[in-house]
Design a protein around this motif. Structure first.
Motif, PDB file in Angstrom:
ATOM      1  N   SER A   1       0.837  -1.219   0.000  1.00  0.00           N
ATOM      2  CA  SER A   1       0.000   0.000   0.000  1.00  0.00           C
ATOM      3  C   SER A   1       0.864   1.257   0.000  1.00  0.00           C
ATOM      4  O   SER A   1       0.509   2.262  -0.612  1.00  0.00           O
ATOM      5  N   ASP A   2       2.024   1.200   0.692  1.00  0.00           N
ATOM      6  CA  ASP A   2       2.911   2.378   0.724  1.00  0.00           C
ATOM      7  C   ASP A   2       3.351   2.743  -0.689  1.00  0.00           C
ATOM      8  O   ASP A   2       3.324   3.912  -1.080  1.00  0.00           O
ATOM      9  N   VAL A   3       3.772   1.741  -1.455  1.00  0.00           N
ATOM     10  CA  VAL A   3       4.260   2.002  -2.819  1.00  0.00           C
ATOM     11  C   VAL A   3       3.115   2.528  -3.691  1.00  0.00           C
ATOM     12  O   VAL A   3       3.286   3.487  -4.455  1.00  0.00           O
ATOM     13  N   ILE A   4       1.941   1.929  -3.550  1.00  0.00           N
ATOM     14  CA  ILE A   4       0.798   2.373  -4.375  1.00  0.00           C
ATOM     15  C   ILE A   4       0.481   3.836  -4.071  1.00  0.00           C
ATOM     16  O   ILE A   4       0.291   4.657  -4.980  1.00  0.00           O
ATOM     17  N   GLU A   5       0.479   4.170  -2.790  1.00  0.00           N
ATOM     18  CA  GLU A   5       0.163   5.551  -2.401  1.00  0.00           C
ATOM     19  C   GLU A   5       1.222   6.521  -2.947  1.00  0.00           C
ATOM     20  O   GLU A   5       0.886   7.598  -3.452  1.00  0.00           O
ATOM     21  N   SER A   6       2.481   6.136  -2.875  1.00  0.00           N
ATOM     22  CA  SER A   6       3.546   7.003  -3.406  1.00  0.00           C
ATOM     23  C   SER A   6       3.374   7.199  -4.918  1.00  0.00           C
ATOM     24  O   SER A   6       3.646   8.276  -5.443  1.00  0.00           O
ATOM     25  N   CYS A   7       2.945   6.168  -5.619  1.00  0.00           N
ATOM     26  CA  CYS A   7       2.714   6.303  -7.072  1.00  0.00           C
ATOM     27  C   CYS A   7       1.546   7.260  -7.329  1.00  0.00           C
ATOM     28  O   CYS A   7       1.594   8.064  -8.268  1.00  0.00           O
ATOM     29  N   MET A   8       0.514   7.190  -6.505  1.00  0.00           N
ATOM     30  CA  MET A   8      -0.633   8.092  -6.688  1.00  0.00           C
ATOM     31  C   MET A   8      -0.195   9.552  -6.522  1.00  0.00           C
ATOM     32  O   MET A   8      -0.730  10.453  -7.162  1.00  0.00           O
ATOM     33  N   GLU A   9       0.798   9.753  -5.631  1.00  0.00           N
ATOM     34  CA  GLU A   9       1.283  11.119  -5.406  1.00  0.00           C
ATOM     35  C   GLU A   9       2.329  11.519  -6.445  1.00  0.00           C
ATOM     36  O   GLU A   9       2.427  12.689  -6.808  1.00  0.00           O
ATOM     37  N   GLY A  10       3.111  10.544  -6.921  1.00  0.00           N
ATOM     38  CA  GLY A  10       4.292  10.871  -7.735  1.00  0.00           C
ATOM     39  C   GLY A  10       4.080  10.886  -9.241  1.00  0.00           C
ATOM     40  O   GLY A  10       4.843  11.516  -9.965  1.00  0.00           O
ATOM     41  N   ILE A  11       3.045  10.199  -9.726  1.00  0.00           N
ATOM     42  CA  ILE A  11       2.849  10.137 -11.185  1.00  0.00           C
ATOM     43  C   ILE A  11       1.917  11.278 -11.614  1.00  0.00           C
ATOM     44  O   ILE A  11       0.927  11.568 -10.934  1.00  0.00           O
ATOM     45  N   GLU A  12       2.233  11.870 -12.745  1.00  0.00           N
ATOM     46  CA  GLU A  12       1.462  13.028 -13.222  1.00  0.00           C
ATOM     47  C   GLU A  12      -0.007  12.659 -13.432  1.00  0.00           C
ATOM     48  O   GLU A  12      -0.327  11.643 -14.079  1.00  0.00           O
ATOM     49  N   PHE A  13      -0.887  13.502 -12.902  1.00  0.00           N
ATOM     50  CA  PHE A  13      -2.328  13.253 -13.026  1.00  0.00           C
ATOM     51  C   PHE A  13      -2.839  13.806 -14.358  1.00  0.00           C
ATOM     52  O   PHE A  13      -2.499  14.914 -14.745  1.00  0.00           O
ATOM     53  N   VAL A  14      -3.635  13.005 -15.050  1.00  0.00           N
ATOM     54  CA  VAL A  14      -4.259  13.459 -16.299  1.00  0.00           C
ATOM     55  C   VAL A  14      -5.771  13.294 -16.125  1.00  0.00           C
ATOM     56  O   VAL A  14      -6.256  12.176 -15.936  1.00  0.00           O
ATOM     57  N   ALA A  15      -6.503  14.417 -16.171  1.00  0.00           N
ATOM     58  CA  ALA A  15      -7.941  14.350 -15.885  1.00  0.00           C
ATOM     59  C   ALA A  15      -8.728  13.715 -17.034  1.00  0.00           C
ATOM     60  O   ALA A  15      -9.627  12.908 -16.810  1.00  0.00           O
ATOM     61  N   GLU A  16      -8.395  14.089 -18.267  1.00  0.00           N
ATOM     62  CA  GLU A  16      -9.101  13.533 -19.430  1.00  0.00           C
ATOM     63  C   GLU A  16      -8.097  12.713 -20.213  1.00  0.00           C
ATOM     64  O   GLU A  16      -7.350  13.261 -21.022  1.00  0.00           O
ATOM     65  N   ALA A  17      -8.067  11.425 -19.970  1.00  0.00           N
ATOM     66  CA  ALA A  17      -6.997  10.616 -20.556  1.00  0.00           C
ATOM     67  C   ALA A  17      -7.426   9.950 -21.863  1.00  0.00           C
ATOM     68  O   ALA A  17      -8.558   9.495 -21.995  1.00  0.00           O
ATOM     69  N   SER A  18      -6.493   9.905 -22.819  1.00  0.00           N
ATOM     70  CA  SER A  18      -6.706   9.170 -24.068  1.00  0.00           C
ATOM     71  C   SER A  18      -6.103   7.771 -23.880  1.00  0.00           C
ATOM     72  O   SER A  18      -5.431   7.505 -22.873  1.00  0.00           O
ATOM     73  N   LEU A  19      -6.287   6.904 -24.870  1.00  0.00           N
ATOM     74  CA  LEU A  19      -5.694   5.567 -24.794  1.00  0.00           C
ATOM     75  C   LEU A  19      -4.179   5.683 -24.620  1.00  0.00           C
ATOM     76  O   LEU A  19      -3.572   4.984 -23.822  1.00  0.00           O
ATOM     77  N   ASN A  20      -3.600   6.621 -25.386  1.00  0.00           N
ATOM     78  CA  ASN A  20      -2.153   6.813 -25.288  1.00  0.00           C
ATOM     79  C   ASN A  20      -1.746   7.242 -23.877  1.00  0.00           C
ATOM     80  O   ASN A  20      -0.737   6.774 -23.344  1.00  0.00           O
ATOM     81  N   ASN A  21      -2.523   8.149 -23.278  1.00  0.00           N
ATOM     82  CA  ASN A  21      -2.241   8.572 -21.894  1.00  0.00           C
ATOM     83  C   ASN A  21      -2.263   7.366 -20.949  1.00  0.00           C
ATOM     84  O   ASN A  21      -1.408   7.249 -20.079  1.00  0.00           O
ATOM     85  N   TYR A  22      -3.246   6.501 -21.146  1.00  0.00           N
ATOM     86  CA  TYR A  22      -3.340   5.334 -20.260  1.00  0.00           C
ATOM     87  C   TYR A  22      -2.128   4.420 -20.439  1.00  0.00           C
ATOM     88  O   TYR A  22      -1.563   3.925 -19.465  1.00  0.00           O
ATOM     89  N   LEU A  23      -1.745   4.209 -21.702  1.00  0.00           N
ATOM     90  CA  LEU A  23      -0.614   3.308 -21.950  1.00  0.00           C
ATOM     91  C   LEU A  23       0.675   3.899 -21.366  1.00  0.00           C
ATOM     92  O   LEU A  23       1.486   3.190 -20.765  1.00  0.00           O
ATOM     93  N   GLU A  24       0.834   5.228 -21.520  1.00  0.00           N
ATOM     94  CA  GLU A  24       2.025   5.893 -20.975  1.00  0.00           C
ATOM     95  C   GLU A  24       2.005   5.871 -19.442  1.00  0.00           C
ATOM     96  O   GLU A  24       3.013   5.638 -18.793  1.00  0.00           O
ATOM     97  N   THR A  25       0.831   6.159 -18.869  1.00  0.00           N
ATOM     98  CA  THR A  25       0.703   6.138 -17.405  1.00  0.00           C
ATOM     99  C   THR A  25       1.072   4.756 -16.871  1.00  0.00           C
ATOM    100  O   THR A  25       1.809   4.624 -15.890  1.00  0.00           O
TER     101      THR A  25
END
Ligand code: NDP
Ligand code: MG
Length: 393
Positions: free
Chosen positions: A345-369
């Protein structure tokens, strides 16, 4: 006769689906089967079910499968492209997505674009890109029939009902092997203890997810997309016996539950037969074996993954994709004894804080995320591993 392609035929869901097919040879024919690397089982399934196509995703096993099936007319492919080919095979009516993880995303899209109805076991695909998948299904007029037992239950409760009459749904959770345990206890549990699920025999990844309640978190997000619900309309209730598979509460206060013995063959059988209901000889429920059905509140403080999944669902955008990718990395690390149960859970939470948030994501955004999160989570796991080893020695 319904033609069915099974992605992930060598897994827990895949093999049970094949047993349902084998029990109903007049109703179903298998058109394609796929595996990651279990060549031996894939070959024996191919010889038994004689599909038009077989795909082994691990390229290094292609030669083995190809030569074993050389005396047949079965087409043998490999890799991710092969998986997408199997998903869009013209003769199939229904594609059962039973691969594990976000790898299901591309073949599911291929299947929908080819006009195939989807029997959806691969919940990660809806978690990662539920908006895209449900919009595509609408555009191509294909049905997404849930295989996950909770969602099959809700789906069955909704037959003959208007979706607008749903007040809320309750997804039931067994609570897994660590129900009621403290954080202190959880900090020392091993993978072998986590792999012992009290009610279900499943693949390793979903079994760990069940122990950490991430499975329920992923299912909450899956339900949002399948049934078009708001986050506040989805609740979780712990029900250790796994007899009530889930419930719908309607706007007049009435509730419907679907129940039965915990056996995944039942929701698989329902999804394959839908919209019909076909008889089976599965073991019947006996009330006297279960005189006490009980219910408990889910402990989101101790099992933080469930809370994190709710947060991700409310935030939307690529956040569920982030928690899914991070979770796939940490489950793998836990299965390799690299990190502890609670450190997931610690790692998951850090990823939620550390990875750039994209509000309206395209397929490409999802694959990159998905790609970035795996790298980021992998680095966090390595740090944690070094730290854990320093503590030990
Ligand atoms: P398993 O691990 O038992 O099986 C996974 C299947 O996918 C296998 O055929 C495996 O091949 C294949 N596979 C694994 N990795 C890849 C990859 N990278 N590319 C292509 N194929 C791959 O999983 P389960 O059957 O338990 O679960 C499948 C899905 O169904 C998951 O999304 C899970 O959440 C969902 N589900 C499962 C339930 C259950 O009771 N098992 C209940 C509800 C939902 P190989 O055998 O060669 O490794
Ligand atoms: Mg489930």
């Amino acid at each position: 006769m319904k033609n069915i392609s099974i992605l992930g035929s060598t897994g827990s869901i895949g093999t049970q689906a094949l047993s349902v097919v084998a029990a109903n040879p007049d109703l179903y024919r298998v058109t394609a089967i796929t595996a990651q690397s279990n060549a031996d089982l894939l070959i024996s399934q191919a010889l038994q079910f004689k599909p038009a196509m077989v795909v082994i995703c691990d390229d290094s096993k292609y030669g083995t499968v190809k030569s074993a099936l050389s005396g047949t007319t079965i087409q043998v492919l490999s890799g991710e492209d092969g998986l997408c080919e199997a998903a869009s095979l013209p003769e199939a009516d229904l594609v059962l997505t039973a691969v594990v993880g976000a790898v299901g995303l591309k073949p599911t899209i291929a299947a929908i674009k080819a006009g195939k109805d989807i029997g959806l076991a691969n919940k990660e695909t809806l978690v990662v890109a539920g908006d895209l998948i449900t919009a595509l299904a609408k555009e191509y007029r294909v049905r997404i029939i849930p295989v996950d037992s909770e969602h099959s239950a809700i789906f069955q409760c909704l037959v003959g009902e208007e979706e607008s009459s749903i007040e809320k749904i309750y997804l039931t959770a067994s609570g897994g092997p660590f129900r009621g345990q403290s954080p202190e206890f959880l900090s020392t549990v091993t993978k072998n203890e986590a792999l012992k699920h009290p009610n279900w025999v499943m693949g390793a990844k979903i079994t760990i997810d069940s122990a950490s309640l991430m499975n329920k978190g992923l299912e909450v997000i899956e339900a949002k997309w399948l049934f078009g619900l708001e986050p506040d309309q989805i609740d979780v209730i712990v029900h250790p016996q796994s007899i009530i598979h889930s419930l719908v509460q309607f706007n007049d206060g009435s509730m419907k539950a679907q129940m039965g013995l915990p056996d995944m063959k039942l929701p698989i059988h329902y999804a394959l037969a839908y919209p019909e209901r076909i008889s089976s000889d599965f073991k019947r429920f006996n009330f006297m074996d279960y005189p006490d059905l009980s219910f408990h509140q889910a402990d989101k403080e101790t099992f933080r993954n469930l809370e994190l999944a709710y947060l991700a669902m409310r935030r939307g955008g690529n956040m569920p994709c982030i928690i899914n990718a991070a979770n796939e990395v940490v489950v793998n690390a836990f299965l390799q004894d690299q990190i502890g149960f609670l450190q997931m859970s610690d790692v998951i939470e850090s990823c939620m804080e550390g990875i750039e948030f994209v509000a309206e994501a395209s397929l490409n955004n999802y694959l990159e995320t998905d790609r970035y999160t795996r790298i980021f989570a992998g680095e966090l796991v390595t740090k944690q591993l070094n730290y854990n080893q320093n503590i030990k020695y």
